[in-house]
Design an enzyme around this catalytic site. Sequence first.
Site, short mmCIF file in Angstrom:
data_model
loop_
_atom_site.label_atom_id
_atom_site.label_comp_id
_atom_site.label_asym_id
_atom_site.label_seq_id
_atom_site.Cartn_x
_atom_site.Cartn_y
_atom_site.Cartn_z
N ASP A 173 0.87 -1.18 0.00
CA ASP A 173 0.00 0.00 0.00
C ASP A 173 0.90 1.23 0.00
OD1 ASP A 173 -2.34 1.74 0.39
OD2 ASP A 173 -3.34 -0.16 0.83
N HIS A 244 -2.72 3.17 -4.53
CA HIS A 244 -2.09 2.65 -3.31
C HIS A 244 -0.63 2.28 -3.57
CE1 HIS A 244 -5.78 2.52 -0.90
NE2 HIS A 244 -6.38 2.19 -2.01
N GLU A 307 -9.89 2.37 -5.08
CA GLU A 307 -9.53 3.75 -4.73
C GLU A 307 -8.30 4.26 -5.50
OE1 GLU A 307 -10.93 3.64 -0.10
OE2 GLU A 307 -8.93 2.90 -0.53
C1 ACM Z 1 -10.87 -0.85 0.47
O1 ACM Z 1 -11.34 -0.79 1.62
N1 ACM Z 1 -10.25 0.20 -0.04
C2 ACM Z 1 -10.96 -2.06 -0.34
#
Ligand code: ACM
Length: 511
Positions: A173, A244, A307
């Site tokens: 991440d 991420h 995201e």
């Molecule tokens: C997530 O909670 N961004 C998968």
Amino acid sequence: MTRGLIPSPRFIEYLSGTVAWQSPLRISIDEEWRGVAKTFGADLEKSIGWSVELVGEGDACDVEILGLPELDVEAFQISVAARTRVEASSPAGVAYALTVLRQLGPASLWSDVPSAVASIEVPCVVIQDGPAFAWRGLHLDVSRHFFDVKTVCRLIDLLAAHRLNRLHLHLNDDQGWRVEIPSWPRLSEIGSTRRSSPVGHEDDGVDDDTPHGGFYSASDLESIRHHAAKRFVQIVPEIDLPGHAQAAIAAYPELGNVTDSLEVWTRWGISDHVLSVGPRSLEFAEDVVLYVASLFPDSPVHIGGDECPTIEWEQSSDAQSVMRDHGFHEARQLQGLFTKRMASALEREGHEVLAWDEVLDAEVPKGMVVVSWRSSAKGVEAAKRGLDVVMAPMQFLYFDWLNSLSPDEPVALAPAPFATTWEKVYGFSVVPPDLDPELAHHVRGAQAQLWSEYITTRDHLDYMAFPRLAAFSEVVWGTASTETDFRPRLEEHVERLAAMGVHYRPLDVDE
Ligand code: ACM
């Protein structure tokens, strides 16, 4: 005598009487399944110092384990009597049956420190059991906080104790890259350590100025995989790209969109820094995901995809040119290039591919499994599009959310009024009630998520996981009933958790 079995079996009938067992416990089992009995023996040895003696077919024994090929793969039958009989069609079924036998004994059978136990009483009972869903998982974020091999293996034991069978590891991440990739060494050299982390809630803006780091080598991951296989838990590795990705870009700035040098991110939330859409970045994504997949040859692989901010792509002339080449109208369509590239490489290698539900915003490669996190409605949408889905809606299954609205709860990602009590988890319906029953076969099962921004220690991990995971295990096994039926069993079950040294959240806290 009854015992609070969790998850509750599909069929159970307590008969009168008990049988007494003592060491050595004599088990008759087919040669090819002996590993399962040995694992059980090691567990008994650890908890009560007993040994298991594997005896030949037809010899005097306490537990006779037989193959019954017509049972479903994870199903089993138990009849506890002077000669206890266990039937299953697979080693996993045998392991589950032995787990139930262990739950039929006293909580000391789960102790992580041996106690002297001369004899145990097991109630005479008939059980027929098997799960409703094939995918019964837990997700663990090892990026925001790293958890070592020992902690992960202990968590696998806890999953197995609840007959859960998937551990999804979120391996990278913005805040840390957690797996060594030999052809991209700077990922672990640079990308695995951040300079500082937030203290208290992210919104407070306070930093600890203390480095946090860690990563797994191939041999670490192999140990985890072996341990998990022994417990019939499949590891599902995730490489989350192209968003991420700040830790990856900190290690390899040429993979990003900006010329400023970036550090491994020290805040929580979602960084705007994502991979560029150039050929080198696509090659990188394919390369790392294939390498990680090679460490888990039999596993499905998760390619993230959640995201992904598009602001950098909107401001990049290179990205704009790629959009024109593909006839895209919106920058978010660029993400599809990563989805396709990673998914087709993995499929070529024989891996099933999963992604977070944002992939539904574009065309989804055939056969991809959607992990529905934003809501159950996303799962319904996936099923309607003919895709299989693993239900993971944050409103019920994000165990990084508060355990209750009590002011004494430790700081968690989502502030009040968001709270997910174990009672709420127990009320979760794996198949969304509004899903057309004809599409229900698309629901593979469900998984709970442990995102770790606010989970820094093993004790805190336990506190966030339990008892919610115990409630979840019964929901996803498919035998949840009423809270009135569940609660007394849960009260007995927490004694097992205590014996295992689990720092669970008490069932009742003033709210
Ligand atoms: C997530 O909670 N961004 C998968």
